[in-house]
Design a protein around this motif. Structure first.
Motif, mmCIF file in Angstrom:
data_model
loop_
_atom_site.group_PDB
_atom_site.id
_atom_site.type_symbol
_atom_site.label_atom_id
_atom_site.label_comp_id
_atom_site.label_asym_id
_atom_site.label_seq_id
_atom_site.Cartn_x
_atom_site.Cartn_y
_atom_site.Cartn_z
ATOM 1 N N GLN A 30 0.833 -1.205 0.000
ATOM 2 C CA GLN A 30 0.000 0.000 0.000
ATOM 3 C C GLN A 30 0.869 1.257 0.000
ATOM 4 O O GLN A 30 1.908 1.322 0.643
ATOM 5 N N THR A 31 0.428 2.256 -0.727
ATOM 6 C CA THR A 31 1.105 3.557 -0.753
ATOM 7 C C THR A 31 0.096 4.650 -0.452
ATOM 8 O O THR A 31 -1.111 4.408 -0.411
ATOM 9 N N GLY A 32 0.601 5.850 -0.228
ATOM 10 C CA GLY A 32 -0.295 6.983 0.019
ATOM 11 C C GLY A 32 0.072 7.730 1.286
ATOM 12 O O GLY A 32 1.164 7.576 1.838
ATOM 13 N N ASN A 33 -0.854 8.544 1.723
ATOM 14 C CA ASN A 33 -0.645 9.384 2.901
ATOM 15 C C ASN A 33 -1.237 8.719 4.145
ATOM 16 O O ASN A 33 -2.167 7.915 4.055
ATOM 17 N N PHE A 34 -0.705 9.095 5.308
ATOM 18 C CA PHE A 34 -1.339 8.636 6.550
ATOM 19 C C PHE A 34 -1.218 9.729 7.613
ATOM 20 O O PHE A 34 -0.425 10.656 7.495
ATOM 21 N N GLU A 35 -2.008 9.587 8.646
ATOM 22 C CA GLU A 35 -1.960 10.492 9.802
ATOM 23 C C GLU A 35 -1.979 9.656 11.064
ATOM 24 O O GLU A 35 -2.870 8.836 11.253
ATOM 25 N N ALA A 36 -0.955 9.815 11.873
ATOM 26 C CA ALA A 36 -0.897 9.109 13.159
ATOM 27 C C ALA A 36 -0.861 10.158 14.268
ATOM 28 O O ALA A 36 -0.232 11.201 14.125
ATOM 29 N N ILE A 37 -1.525 9.886 15.353
ATOM 30 C CA ILE A 37 -1.671 10.887 16.418
ATOM 31 C C ILE A 37 -1.152 10.338 17.746
ATOM 32 O O ILE A 37 -1.447 9.209 18.125
ATOM 33 N N SER A 38 -0.383 11.184 18.444
ATOM 34 C CA SER A 38 0.012 10.906 19.820
ATOM 35 C C SER A 38 -0.302 12.144 20.654
ATOM 36 O O SER A 38 -0.145 13.271 20.166
ATOM 37 N N THR A 39 -0.750 11.945 21.857
ATOM 38 C CA THR A 39 -1.016 13.059 22.766
ATOM 39 C C THR A 39 -0.010 13.043 23.908
ATOM 40 O O THR A 39 0.634 12.013 24.166
ATOM 41 N N TYR A 40 0.145 14.185 24.594
ATOM 42 C CA TYR A 40 1.069 14.187 25.719
ATOM 43 C C TYR A 40 0.460 14.884 26.923
ATOM 44 O O TYR A 40 -0.441 15.710 26.826
ATOM 45 N N THR A 41 0.982 14.488 28.076
ATOM 46 C CA THR A 41 0.531 14.996 29.369
ATOM 47 C C THR A 41 1.746 15.598 30.093
ATOM 48 O O THR A 41 2.806 14.965 30.149
ATOM 49 N N ILE A 42 1.578 16.799 30.632
ATOM 50 C CA ILE A 42 2.620 17.441 31.444
ATOM 51 C C ILE A 42 2.229 17.340 32.919
ATOM 52 O O ILE A 42 1.096 17.658 33.279
ATOM 53 N N THR A 43 3.144 16.862 33.756
ATOM 54 C CA THR A 43 2.873 16.794 35.188
ATOM 55 C C THR A 43 3.994 17.470 35.979
ATOM 56 O O THR A 43 5.143 17.470 35.550
ATOM 57 N N VAL A 44 3.626 18.049 37.111
ATOM 58 C CA VAL A 44 4.584 18.637 38.034
ATOM 59 C C VAL A 44 4.663 17.741 39.256
ATOM 60 O O VAL A 44 3.630 17.352 39.815
ATOM 61 N N GLN A 45 5.869 17.412 39.679
ATOM 62 C CA GLN A 45 6.025 16.479 40.807
ATOM 63 C C GLN A 45 7.111 16.959 41.731
ATOM 64 O O GLN A 45 8.200 17.317 41.271
#
Length: 359
Positions: free
Chosen positions: A344-359
């Motif tokens: 398969q060829t073509g375009n794709f979109e992959a998503i990752s989210t992030y979380t910021i924490t203070v400790q």
């Protein structure tokens, strides 16, 4: 040819605050005794109250602003005498050492806690005696009340000391319960009667609040960042390999209160995959099953980071001013899985989210 035009890696920010708790013991101040007064005198009031409230400090509050509002009474003494005394009675504030006075009026005592000062107030009243120095205590304004030895009439004074916390800088504690001490010295209330006795306002533990500064962080880099790998070809290989060039994203946050000695909180980041590759917590899945995305914090990609792991951001002292800055650069690699044998060829979109924490 596989063309990847758009790869949105970070599009959700969620912040959670985990306070750092530093505990210490609170000492109880020792009161004056009746035996400290000459015969013919007595205490009409003798109370001490430890300032142990829990106070929130807004990171937006200005330098020299008060913390917690109204000053709190910590010492309250009343003395009454009649007839002729063997000696006069005097109660006064006394400063020892090289106490550090702060503020425009030099009426705020620096303490052992960064960003926290104390302003002391004296409320003085007398009948038949003398009092001076009522109001704010400062480097040149001691508070004093006295009753003369001579006289047959009843004479008295009331001597009250109040304390108010003041913000002196941006490095206020995330969360800390501690006895406050005057920096480089002490402030005492001294009673001269049959001899001399004193109460050290700070070293006796009279000012021991719990201080809380809700930590807040602002993301300085783009909140939603995109990674584009450009056009890549599937190589003729038998094992997983990187295709194209790794792409980097830098994440920087600026946090309040200011990080300082005794207030060394850390900031972490955690990435969550929109969809993980099956049985591989280190791989972000795409809609083309022989193409995945891995990431690391090093250019050489020697150690992949697992999605969901907590990663500390680096404290960047060179960027830190009124706020503390933390940052890290992450490197994203497009990986080809030859065992899938997908054409398969073509375009794709992959998503990752992030979380910021203070400790």
């Amino acid at each position: 040819m596989l063309r990847i035009n758009k790869n949105k890696m970070y599009n959700l920010i969620f912040m959670r605050i985990i306070p750092l708790i530093i505990a210490s013991q609170t000492a109880q101040a020792e009161a004056f005794n009746t035996g400290d007064l000459p015969q013919g005198c007595s205490f009409t009031e003798k109370s001490e109250q430890v300032f142990s409230s829990s106070l929130n400090i807004a990171t937006s509050s200005a330098k020299w602003s008060d913390i917690g509002g109204t000053p709190r009474t910590i010492l309250n003494f009343g003395v009454q005498c009649s007839n002729t005394l063997a000696s006069p009675v005097t109660m006064q504030s006394q400063i020892a050492g090289n106490v550090n006075w702060l503020g425009p009026a030099r009426d705020i005592l620096a303490t052992n806690i960064p960003g926290i000062g104390v302003r002391l107030f004296a409320e003085l009243t007398t009948v038949g005696g003398q009092c001076s120095g009522a109001g704010t205590l400062s480097f040149n304004n001691p508070a004093r009340c006295s009753l003369q030895a001579q006289g047959s009439e009843i004479r008295s004074f009331n001597y009250v000391i109040k304390a108010q916390l003041i913000k002196t800088g941006n490095a206020t504690p995330v969360q800390r319960q501690s006895v406050l001490h005057a920096e480089n010295g002490s402030v005492s209330v001294v009673l001269n009667g049959t001899g001399q006795s004193s109460i050290d306002i700070f070293n006796s533990g009279l000012v021991a609040p719990t201080l809380i500064t809700p930590a807040s962080c602002e993301i300085m880099t783009d909140k939603n960042q995109s990674v584009s790998f450009g056009a890549v070809n599937r190589p003729d290989v038998q094992t997983e390999t990187t295709v194209g060039q790794p792409q980097s994203t830098r994440i920087e946050v600026a946090c309040s209160p200011k990080r300082a000695e005794g207030n060394l909180y850390n900031v972490n980041i955690k990435f969550t995959a929109g969809k993980l590759h099956p049985n591989d917590g280190y791989a972000l899945s795409t809609n083309i099953d022989d193409i995945i995305v891995r990431f690391s914090s090093g250019k050489d990609n020697s150690s992949w980071i697992k999605f969901g792991d907590t990663i500390p951001l680096n404290y960047n002292s060179s960027l830190s001013g009124d706020k503390s800055h933390f940052d890290e650069t992450f490197y994203w690699s497009l990986r080809y899985l030859p065992q899938k044998k997908n054409g398969q060829t073509g375009n794709f979109e992959a998503i990752s989210t992030y979380t910021i924490t203070v400790q």
